[in-house]
Design a protein around this motif. Structure first.
Motif, PDB file in Angstrom:
ATOM      1  N   ASN A 201       0.936  -1.170   0.011  1.00 33.65           N
ATOM      2  CA  ASN A 201       0.207   0.079   0.084  1.00 33.65           C
ATOM      3  C   ASN A 201       0.902   1.131   0.020  1.00 33.65           C
ATOM      4  O   ASN A 201       1.826   1.434   0.873  1.00 33.65           O
ATOM      5  CB  ASN A 201      -0.935   0.154   1.230  1.00 33.65           C
ATOM      6  N   GLY A 202       0.728   2.359  -0.923  1.00 27.69           N
ATOM      7  CA  GLY A 202       1.174   3.548  -0.958  1.00 27.69           C
ATOM      8  C   GLY A 202       2.728   3.443  -1.572  1.00 27.69           C
ATOM      9  O   GLY A 202       3.445   4.470  -1.421  1.00 27.69           O
ATOM     10  N   ALA A 203       2.855   2.401  -2.109  1.00 29.85           N
ATOM     11  CA  ALA A 203       4.148   2.263  -3.126  1.00 29.85           C
ATOM     12  C   ALA A 203       4.721   3.116  -4.030  1.00 29.85           C
ATOM     13  O   ALA A 203       3.727   3.412  -4.947  1.00 29.85           O
ATOM     14  CB  ALA A 203       4.665   0.733  -3.499  1.00 29.85           C
ATOM     15  N   VAL A 204       5.794   4.057  -3.892  1.00 29.47           N
ATOM     16  CA  VAL A 204       6.362   4.727  -4.922  1.00 29.47           C
ATOM     17  C   VAL A 204       7.009   3.698  -5.637  1.00 29.47           C
ATOM     18  O   VAL A 204       8.283   3.448  -5.171  1.00 29.47           O
ATOM     19  CB  VAL A 204       6.969   6.086  -4.332  1.00 29.47           C
ATOM     20  N   ILE A 205       6.851   3.539  -6.992  1.00 29.92           N
ATOM     21  CA  ILE A 205       7.667   2.622  -7.710  1.00 29.92           C
ATOM     22  C   ILE A 205       8.518   3.457  -8.699  1.00 29.92           C
ATOM     23  O   ILE A 205       8.118   4.383  -9.420  1.00 29.92           O
ATOM     24  CB  ILE A 205       6.763   1.596  -8.382  1.00 29.92           C
ATOM     25  N   LEU A 206       9.971   3.085  -8.550  1.00 27.82           N
ATOM     26  CA  LEU A 206      10.902   3.774  -9.461  1.00 27.82           C
ATOM     27  C   LEU A 206      11.249   3.173 -10.574  1.00 27.82           C
ATOM     28  O   LEU A 206      11.848   1.832 -10.271  1.00 27.82           O
ATOM     29  CB  LEU A 206      11.885   4.108  -8.572  1.00 27.82           C
ATOM     30  N   LEU A 207      11.107   3.195 -11.716  1.00 31.34           N
ATOM     31  CA  LEU A 207      11.595   2.696 -12.936  1.00 31.34           C
ATOM     32  C   LEU A 207      12.609   3.572 -13.639  1.00 31.34           C
ATOM     33  O   LEU A 207      12.237   4.934 -13.829  1.00 31.34           O
ATOM     34  CB  LEU A 207      10.554   2.126 -13.943  1.00 31.34           C
ATOM     35  N   HIS A 208      13.556   2.964 -14.491  1.00 32.29           N
ATOM     36  CA  HIS A 208      14.413   3.726 -15.211  1.00 32.29           C
ATOM     37  C   HIS A 208      13.980   3.809 -16.735  1.00 32.29           C
ATOM     38  O   HIS A 208      14.013   2.475 -17.241  1.00 32.29           O
ATOM     39  CB  HIS A 208      15.744   3.629 -15.145  1.00 32.29           C
ATOM     40  N   ALA A 209      13.795   4.984 -17.319  1.00 32.55           N
ATOM     41  CA  ALA A 209      13.376   4.859 -18.806  1.00 32.55           C
ATOM     42  C   ALA A 209      14.403   4.275 -19.504  1.00 32.55           C
ATOM     43  O   ALA A 209      13.924   3.740 -20.687  1.00 32.55           O
ATOM     44  CB  ALA A 209      13.122   6.205 -19.250  1.00 32.55           C
ATOM     45  N   VAL A 210      15.516   4.120 -19.287  1.00 35.79           N
ATOM     46  CA  VAL A 210      16.552   3.687 -20.108  1.00 35.79           C
ATOM     47  C   VAL A 210      16.533   2.137 -20.056  1.00 35.79           C
ATOM     48  O   VAL A 210      17.119   1.393 -21.048  1.00 35.79           O
ATOM     49  CB  VAL A 210      18.301   3.990 -19.372  1.00 35.79           C
ATOM     50  N   SER A 211      15.982   1.580 -19.173  1.00 33.97           N
ATOM     51  CA  SER A 211      15.828   0.023 -19.044  1.00 33.97           C
ATOM     52  C   SER A 211      14.889  -0.632 -20.048  1.00 33.97           C
ATOM     53  O   SER A 211      13.711  -0.683 -20.171  1.00 33.97           O
ATOM     54  CB  SER A 211      15.369  -0.380 -17.794  1.00 33.97           C
ATOM     55  N   PRO A 212      15.461  -1.399 -21.055  1.00 31.83           N
ATOM     56  CA  PRO A 212      14.770  -2.085 -21.856  1.00 31.83           C
ATOM     57  C   PRO A 212      14.013  -3.330 -21.183  1.00 31.83           C
ATOM     58  O   PRO A 212      12.931  -3.761 -21.843  1.00 31.83           O
ATOM     59  CB  PRO A 212      15.808  -2.887 -22.879  1.00 31.83           C
ATOM     60  N   ASP A 213      14.539  -3.787 -20.007  1.00 25.20           N
ATOM     61  CA  ASP A 213      13.675  -4.922 -19.282  1.00 25.20           C
ATOM     62  C   ASP A 213      12.336  -4.395 -19.174  1.00 25.20           C
ATOM     63  O   ASP A 213      11.302  -5.125 -19.007  1.00 25.20           O
ATOM     64  CB  ASP A 213      14.566  -5.364 -18.106  1.00 25.20           C
ATOM     65  N   ASP A 214      12.427  -2.991 -18.333  1.00 24.33           N
ATOM     66  CA  ASP A 214      11.481  -2.595 -17.735  1.00 24.33           C
ATOM     67  C   ASP A 214      10.129  -2.098 -18.819  1.00 24.33           C
ATOM     68  O   ASP A 214       9.199  -2.408 -18.863  1.00 24.33           O
ATOM     69  CB  ASP A 214      11.635  -1.086 -17.171  1.00 24.33           C
ATOM     70  N   ILE A 215      10.622  -1.761 -19.954  1.00 31.52           N
ATOM     71  CA  ILE A 215       9.850  -1.541 -21.170  1.00 31.52           C
ATOM     72  C   ILE A 215       9.026  -2.724 -21.469  1.00 31.52           C
ATOM     73  O   ILE A 215       7.766  -2.759 -21.929  1.00 31.52           O
ATOM     74  CB  ILE A 215      10.490  -0.850 -22.220  1.00 31.52           C
ATOM     75  N   GLN A 216       9.684  -3.960 -21.458  1.00 30.69           N
ATOM     76  CA  GLN A 216       9.137  -5.040 -22.202  1.00 30.69           C
ATOM     77  C   GLN A 216       8.065  -5.634 -21.153  1.00 30.69           C
ATOM     78  O   GLN A 216       7.076  -6.262 -21.641  1.00 30.69           O
ATOM     79  CB  GLN A 216      10.280  -6.264 -22.267  1.00 30.69           C
ATOM     80  N   ILE A 217       8.170  -5.380 -19.694  1.00 27.27           N
ATOM     81  CA  ILE A 217       7.144  -5.827 -18.873  1.00 27.27           C
ATOM     82  C   ILE A 217       6.274  -4.447 -18.471  1.00 27.27           C
ATOM     83  O   ILE A 217       5.298  -5.126 -17.902  1.00 27.27           O
ATOM     84  CB  ILE A 217       7.818  -6.581 -17.875  1.00 27.27           C
ATOM     85  N   LEU A 218       6.260  -3.593 -18.854  1.00 30.20           N
ATOM     86  CA  LEU A 218       5.354  -2.454 -18.407  1.00 30.20           C
ATOM     87  C   LEU A 218       4.140  -2.709 -18.463  1.00 30.20           C
ATOM     88  O   LEU A 218       3.252  -2.409 -17.651  1.00 30.20           O
ATOM     89  CB  LEU A 218       6.058  -1.017 -18.953  1.00 30.20           C
ATOM     90  N   ASP A 219       3.441  -3.126 -19.767  1.00 25.66           N
ATOM     91  CA  ASP A 219       2.176  -3.232 -19.735  1.00 25.66           C
ATOM     92  C   ASP A 219       1.687  -4.349 -19.286  1.00 25.66           C
ATOM     93  O   ASP A 219       0.432  -4.030 -18.347  1.00 25.66           O
ATOM     94  CB  ASP A 219       1.980  -3.360 -21.502  1.00 25.66           C
ATOM     95  N   LYS A 220       2.006  -5.311 -19.055  1.00 27.12           N
ATOM     96  CA  LYS A 220       1.893  -6.473 -18.192  1.00 27.12           C
ATOM     97  C   LYS A 220       2.041  -6.163 -16.836  1.00 27.12           C
ATOM     98  O   LYS A 220       1.181  -6.361 -15.788  1.00 27.12           O
ATOM     99  CB  LYS A 220       2.605  -7.833 -18.450  1.00 27.12           C
ATOM    100  N   LEU A 221       2.860  -5.343 -16.529  1.00 24.27           N
ATOM    101  CA  LEU A 221       3.131  -4.937 -14.933  1.00 24.27           C
ATOM    102  C   LEU A 221       1.982  -4.210 -14.611  1.00 24.27           C
ATOM    103  O   LEU A 221       1.276  -4.446 -13.458  1.00 24.27           O
ATOM    104  CB  LEU A 221       4.479  -4.436 -14.941  1.00 24.27           C
ATOM    105  N   ILE A 222       1.609  -3.269 -15.296  1.00 26.01           N
ATOM    106  CA  ILE A 222       0.538  -2.291 -15.014  1.00 26.01           C
ATOM    107  C   ILE A 222      -0.700  -3.126 -14.939  1.00 26.01           C
ATOM    108  O   ILE A 222      -1.708  -2.866 -14.059  1.00 26.01           O
ATOM    109  CB  ILE A 222       0.413  -1.207 -16.064  1.00 26.01           C
ATOM    110  N   LYS A 223      -0.935  -3.915 -15.954  1.00 20.41           N
ATOM    111  CA  LYS A 223      -2.454  -4.878 -15.774  1.00 20.41           C
ATOM    112  C   LYS A 223      -2.499  -5.747 -14.640  1.00 20.41           C
ATOM    113  O   LYS A 223      -3.433  -5.807 -13.931  1.00 20.41           O
ATOM    114  CB  LYS A 223      -2.316  -5.609 -17.130  1.00 20.41           C
TER     115      LYS A 223
END
Length: 239
Positions: A201-223
């Motif tokens: 609860n209340g998490a502030v999530i930090l992702l770095h835009a430079v990360s290709p790993d984050d981009i690949q999972i972003l849609d699934k992560l949000i859903k």
């Protein structure tokens, strides 16, 4: 003596700290220690939002972004999620259209300094200049003011928190992050599993835009975060 030096006297401790947390099991809020909590409370900084509700806050650091930001914005738009982007001078200069798009699509744009400097390592004047010039560059293309700042490299001191606060900013740390500015050993799965296993609860999530790993999972992560009953809030909601 300047107004800044009056608000933040030279006697303030300038010991440099790196933002750190002790990760706790079972989706508990991480432990940041008594000293960090004391400084955050004193200078109105945050690392979590509303911990009484299943809400999370998605933030991106744009020190380096490897051309991923337009894709990030597309994914956020497709999922009707608002985020906060912390930008530097290089990004404002190279991608003014994307900065405008962030504003137009309802995202928060925060200050990450002109040159991504460690604020405790520079003078009052240099810290203020790094912050103020970035704000001026941003206002020049958006006619908007900034009100949130993320310290580059997560490095801070009592003096730097005071300076940030005196300049009218709220310092934003985070409660979920990983070393995703370099390729993760476990690839996209590591990015996904790290965030999902630490949700709270209340998490502030930090992702770095430079990360290709984050981009690949972003849609699934949000859903999947939504599927667990969380909603995505904005920093403006945090008291």
């Amino acid at each position: 003596m300047s107004e800044l030096e009056t608000a933040c006297p030279g006697s303030l401790d300038n010991t440099k700290y790196g933002w750190g947390m002790r990760i706790l099991p079972n989706h508990q809020i991480p432990d940041i220690g008594a000293k960090a909590k004391e400084l955050l409370d004193k200078y109105h900084a945050i690392f979590t939002g509303n911990t009484s509700e299943k809400v999370v806050y998605l933030t991106f650091d744009e020190g380096y972004e490897a051309g991923n930001t337009a894709n990030i914005l597309d994914i956020l738009k497709g999922n009707d999620v608002k985020a906060a982007f912390f930008i530097t001078g290089a990004f404002v200069k190279s991608e003014p259209a994307l900065v405008k798009r962030m504003v137009d699509e309802g995202h928060i744009v925060g200050n990450h300094t002109v040159n991504h400097v460690s604020l405790p390592t520079v003078s009052y004047e240099k810290a203020a200049d790094e912050i103020n010039r970035l704000a001026q560059m941003y206002a020049g293309i958006t006619n908007q003011q900034m009100k949130y700042l993320r310290p580059p490299s997560g490095e801070y001191s009592e003096r730097s928190l005071c300076v940030t606060n005196a300049l009218g900013y709220r310092t934003v740390f985070w409660s979920i992050a990983m070393a995703d500015w370099v390729p993760l050993k476990g690839g996209p799965d590591e990015a996904y599993n790290t965030v999902m296993s630490r949700l709270h609860n209340g998490a502030v999530i930090l992702l770095h835009a430079v990360s290709p790993d984050d981009i690949q999972i972003l849609d699934k992560l949000i859903k999947d975060i939504k599927a667990q009953g969380y909603r995505f809030g904005t920093l403006d909601e945090i008291p």
